[in-house]
Design a protein around this motif. Structure first.
Motif, mmCIF file in Angstrom:
data_model
loop_
_atom_site.group_PDB
_atom_site.id
_atom_site.type_symbol
_atom_site.label_atom_id
_atom_site.label_comp_id
_atom_site.label_asym_id
_atom_site.label_seq_id
_atom_site.Cartn_x
_atom_site.Cartn_y
_atom_site.Cartn_z
ATOM 1 N N ASP A 21 0.832 -1.207 0.000
ATOM 2 C CA ASP A 21 0.000 0.000 0.000
ATOM 3 C C ASP A 21 0.867 1.259 0.000
ATOM 4 O OD1 ASP A 21 -2.314 -1.510 -0.066
ATOM 5 O OD2 ASP A 21 -2.748 -1.260 2.076
ATOM 6 N N ILE A 22 1.936 1.252 0.771
ATOM 7 C CA ILE A 22 2.838 2.402 0.800
ATOM 8 C C ILE A 22 3.531 2.553 -0.553
ATOM 9 C CG2 ILE A 22 4.888 3.409 1.889
ATOM 10 C CD1 ILE A 22 4.024 1.769 4.450
ATOM 11 N N ALA A 23 3.996 1.434 -1.117
ATOM 12 C CA ALA A 23 4.629 1.484 -2.434
ATOM 13 C C ALA A 23 3.660 2.026 -3.482
ATOM 14 C CB ALA A 23 5.136 0.099 -2.831
ATOM 15 N N SER A 24 2.400 1.692 -3.343
ATOM 16 C CA SER A 24 1.385 2.193 -4.265
ATOM 17 C C SER A 24 1.233 3.707 -4.143
ATOM 18 C CB SER A 24 0.051 1.498 -3.991
ATOM 19 O OG SER A 24 -0.947 1.977 -4.848
ATOM 20 N N GLU A 25 1.292 4.217 -2.913
ATOM 21 C CA GLU A 25 1.238 5.668 -2.718
ATOM 22 C C GLU A 25 2.410 6.342 -3.425
ATOM 23 O OE1 GLU A 25 0.347 7.484 1.190
ATOM 24 O OE2 GLU A 25 0.188 5.395 1.874
ATOM 25 N N ILE A 26 3.594 5.757 -3.277
ATOM 26 C CA ILE A 26 4.780 6.309 -3.942
ATOM 27 C C ILE A 26 4.583 6.282 -5.451
ATOM 28 C CG2 ILE A 26 7.230 5.893 -4.415
ATOM 29 C CD1 ILE A 26 7.446 4.907 -1.467
ATOM 30 N N HIS A 27 4.102 5.180 -5.960
ATOM 31 C CA HIS A 27 3.855 5.045 -7.393
ATOM 32 C C HIS A 27 2.886 6.120 -7.894
ATOM 33 C CE1 HIS A 27 1.661 3.406 -10.896
ATOM 34 N NE2 HIS A 27 2.871 3.041 -11.279
ATOM 35 N N ASP A 28 1.813 6.317 -7.151
ATOM 36 C CA ASP A 28 0.820 7.313 -7.561
ATOM 37 C C ASP A 28 1.425 8.713 -7.611
ATOM 38 O OD1 ASP A 28 -1.045 5.309 -7.761
ATOM 39 O OD2 ASP A 28 -2.086 5.819 -5.891
ATOM 40 N N ILE A 29 2.252 9.045 -6.636
ATOM 41 C CA ILE A 29 2.896 10.361 -6.651
ATOM 42 C C ILE A 29 3.799 10.483 -7.867
ATOM 43 C CG2 ILE A 29 4.596 11.826 -5.488
ATOM 44 C CD1 ILE A 29 3.352 10.878 -2.822
ATOM 45 N N TRP A 35 5.482 16.751 -9.058
ATOM 46 C CA TRP A 35 5.925 18.140 -8.894
ATOM 47 C C TRP A 35 5.184 18.867 -7.781
ATOM 48 C CZ3 TRP A 35 10.426 18.317 -10.706
ATOM 49 C CH2 TRP A 35 10.767 17.563 -11.822
ATOM 50 N N VAL A 36 4.088 18.313 -7.332
ATOM 51 C CA VAL A 36 3.332 18.919 -6.239
ATOM 52 C C VAL A 36 3.609 18.207 -4.915
ATOM 53 C CG1 VAL A 36 0.998 19.407 -5.400
ATOM 54 C CG2 VAL A 36 1.506 19.617 -7.838
ATOM 55 N N ASP A 37 3.703 16.890 -4.959
ATOM 56 C CA ASP A 37 3.791 16.089 -3.732
ATOM 57 C C ASP A 37 5.166 15.463 -3.482
ATOM 58 O OD1 ASP A 37 1.127 16.539 -3.050
ATOM 59 O OD2 ASP A 37 0.431 14.866 -4.276
ATOM 60 N N TYR A 38 6.188 15.942 -4.167
ATOM 61 C CA TYR A 38 7.523 15.347 -4.024
ATOM 62 C C TYR A 38 8.030 15.371 -2.584
ATOM 63 C CZ TYR A 38 9.222 20.126 -3.879
ATOM 64 O OH TYR A 38 9.430 21.430 -3.537
ATOM 65 N N GLU A 39 7.592 16.336 -1.792
ATOM 66 C CA GLU A 39 8.072 16.430 -0.412
ATOM 67 C C GLU A 39 7.574 15.286 0.465
ATOM 68 O OE1 GLU A 39 4.110 18.279 -0.467
ATOM 69 O OE2 GLU A 39 5.853 18.645 -1.739
ATOM 70 N N LYS A 40 6.569 14.574 0.017
ATOM 71 C CA LYS A 40 6.059 13.410 0.758
ATOM 72 C C LYS A 40 6.946 12.181 0.570
ATOM 73 C CE LYS A 40 1.218 14.798 0.357
ATOM 74 N NZ LYS A 40 -0.077 14.429 -0.226
ATOM 75 N N MET A 41 7.786 12.191 -0.442
ATOM 76 C CA MET A 41 8.557 10.999 -0.795
ATOM 77 C C MET A 41 9.500 10.508 0.315
ATOM 78 S SD MET A 41 7.365 10.053 -3.698
ATOM 79 C CE MET A 41 8.550 9.060 -4.556
ATOM 80 N N PRO A 42 10.280 11.371 0.978
ATOM 81 C CA PRO A 42 11.170 10.856 2.018
ATOM 82 C C PRO A 42 10.426 10.153 3.157
ATOM 83 C CG PRO A 42 11.871 13.043 1.373
ATOM 84 C CD PRO A 42 10.530 12.796 0.722
ATOM 85 N N GLY A 43 9.321 10.724 3.591
ATOM 86 C CA GLY A 43 8.539 10.100 4.659
ATOM 87 C C GLY A 43 7.945 8.775 4.233
ATOM 88 N N LEU A 44 7.437 8.729 3.013
ATOM 89 C CA LEU A 44 6.883 7.468 2.507
ATOM 90 C C LEU A 44 7.973 6.419 2.336
ATOM 91 C CD1 LEU A 44 4.312 8.818 -0.098
ATOM 92 C CD2 LEU A 44 3.799 7.572 2.002
#
Length: 65
Positions: A21-29, A35-44
């Motif tokens: 599920d987490i990997a899927s969130e990363i994939h969706d971003i 370009w909008v949600d890149y800041e979420k990547m380190p936490g994910l």
């Protein structure tokens, strides 16, 4: 297969699903909103690493394949 073994396999599947599920969130971003949600990547990425490590630890601790 014993009931205990079935329960362990179900629990492992649940833990693997959490990582997926987490990997899927990363994939969706990456696919849709990088370009909008890149800041979420380190936490994910940290959450994904922890989830995979936990699933692998559970698997090893319980002698699962």
């Amino acid at each position: 297969m014993s009931e205990e073994a079935k329960d362990l396999k179900k629990e492992l599947a649940k833990r693997k699903r959490m990582a997926i599920d987490i990997a899927s969130e990363i994939h969706d971003i990456v696919e849709d909103t990088l370009w909008v949600d890149y800041e979420k990547m380190p936490g994910l990425a940290e959450k994904l690493l922890a989830a995979v490590q936990e699933a692998n630890r559970f698997k090893a601790d319980n002698g699962l394949q």
